[in-house]
Design an enzyme around this catalytic site. Sequence first.
Site, mmCIF file in Angstrom:
data_model
loop_
_atom_site.group_PDB
_atom_site.id
_atom_site.type_symbol
_atom_site.label_atom_id
_atom_site.label_comp_id
_atom_site.label_asym_id
_atom_site.label_seq_id
_atom_site.Cartn_x
_atom_site.Cartn_y
_atom_site.Cartn_z
ATOM 1 N N HIS A 34 -4.254 7.728 -3.025
ATOM 2 C CA HIS A 34 -4.264 6.573 -2.121
ATOM 3 C C HIS A 34 -5.603 6.421 -1.420
ATOM 4 C CE1 HIS A 34 -3.385 9.982 0.357
ATOM 5 N NE2 HIS A 34 -2.956 9.356 1.406
ATOM 6 N N GLU A 55 -6.600 13.328 9.827
ATOM 7 C CA GLU A 55 -6.010 14.260 8.868
ATOM 8 C C GLU A 55 -7.139 14.917 8.089
ATOM 9 O OE1 GLU A 55 -2.896 14.279 5.038
ATOM 10 O OE2 GLU A 55 -3.948 12.441 5.582
ATOM 11 N N HIS A 105 -3.123 7.105 10.793
ATOM 12 C CA HIS A 105 -4.210 8.095 10.754
ATOM 13 C C HIS A 105 -5.290 7.641 9.779
ATOM 14 C CE1 HIS A 105 -1.888 9.521 7.171
ATOM 15 N NE2 HIS A 105 -3.083 9.847 6.706
ATOM 16 N N HIS A 139 2.433 17.623 1.238
ATOM 17 C CA HIS A 139 3.173 16.396 0.993
ATOM 18 C C HIS A 139 3.870 16.466 -0.363
ATOM 19 C CE1 HIS A 139 1.347 14.438 4.389
ATOM 20 N NE2 HIS A 139 0.135 14.424 3.882
ATOM 21 N N HIS A 158 -9.089 8.328 3.151
ATOM 22 C CA HIS A 158 -8.128 7.222 3.134
ATOM 23 C C HIS A 158 -7.692 6.909 4.549
ATOM 24 C CE1 HIS A 158 -5.388 10.792 3.071
ATOM 25 N NE2 HIS A 158 -4.693 10.045 3.914
ATOM 26 N N TYR A 212 -2.592 17.522 10.281
ATOM 27 C CA TYR A 212 -2.766 16.335 11.126
ATOM 28 C C TYR A 212 -3.101 16.796 12.533
ATOM 29 C CZ TYR A 212 -0.627 13.452 7.496
ATOM 30 O OH TYR A 212 -0.354 12.797 6.323
#
Length: 308
Positions: free
Chosen positions: A199, A264, A213, A245, A151, A254
């Site tokens: 996502h 990431e 990112h 998260h 993503h 990251y």
Amino acid sequence: MGEGIMRLGFVSVNVTDLEAARKHYVEVMGMQMTDRTENEIYLKGWDEYDHHSIVLRQSNRAGLDKMAFKVHTYEDMEQLEKQLQQYGASVQRVSKGENHKVGEGLRFRLPSGHTMELFVEMEYKGKALPQVNPAPWPEGLIGVGAPRIDHLLITAERPHETVDFLMKALNFYMSEKVVENERSETPIAAWLFRSYTPHDIAIIPGKDEKLHHFAFWLDEFNELRKAGDVFSKHDVPIDVGIERHGITRGQTIYYFDPSGNRNEVFTGGYIAYPDMPVVKWTVDQLARGIFYFNHRQEWIEGFTGVTT
């Protein structure tokens, strides 16, 4: 409408030193270089079958050149072109070969100023495993051995406008959003998908046209730990991690490429369905939403503020 957008196809990223970027993405991340020109390098992960998922472009500054999403059929692309025009977007046709090894497509800008493209066909390269009776992973993986990209996250000065555009003109679904309080609906930030992950693209507040990112998928948590070892061994600047998260439930590290573009490595999360209810995070709990383990506010401001 047919199936529409399938998934993130490729990310084209500006780098200030092409050779340093090649070393990072090939020798540290374990990507396969499928082609190079004087000013561009094309890369894919071992579990990706299209010709490339990342393009590195020599430039005098870092940041996102463009993102491209793969669409199921040309009929779908025609329908999306109509929707984009109805929404007021200025759409350009991209001819076959204008993008190396990619068929014809569409190009337009998001309200945030980012360039997005849609395409249907890219030259088939094949995975690093056979299609008949494959092993779980190929021999000779280098460094992190990232299987695929996952993503990207961009910033926008008016995030809700870009979120609205992606959902109405391009039929993205929303998995999670940040709102002012429990009664608010307008997204301050949002996580959107077209595939099956939490996502394919996310939008947070920040400067227009900036990249926060782009991410590589790893299959499990032990691979994330190994990635941390690889980064330390190669003196890759780690930004945050290992972390978890609250938003997406993913586990993460990251870090930065040699040009300063944030990458990431991501694993975990959940399967997203188009009919699932949207998860809301209120601003007062956002620090926990971003980093569930270590939700100190001063961390978060530094983390969300650094873009290319």
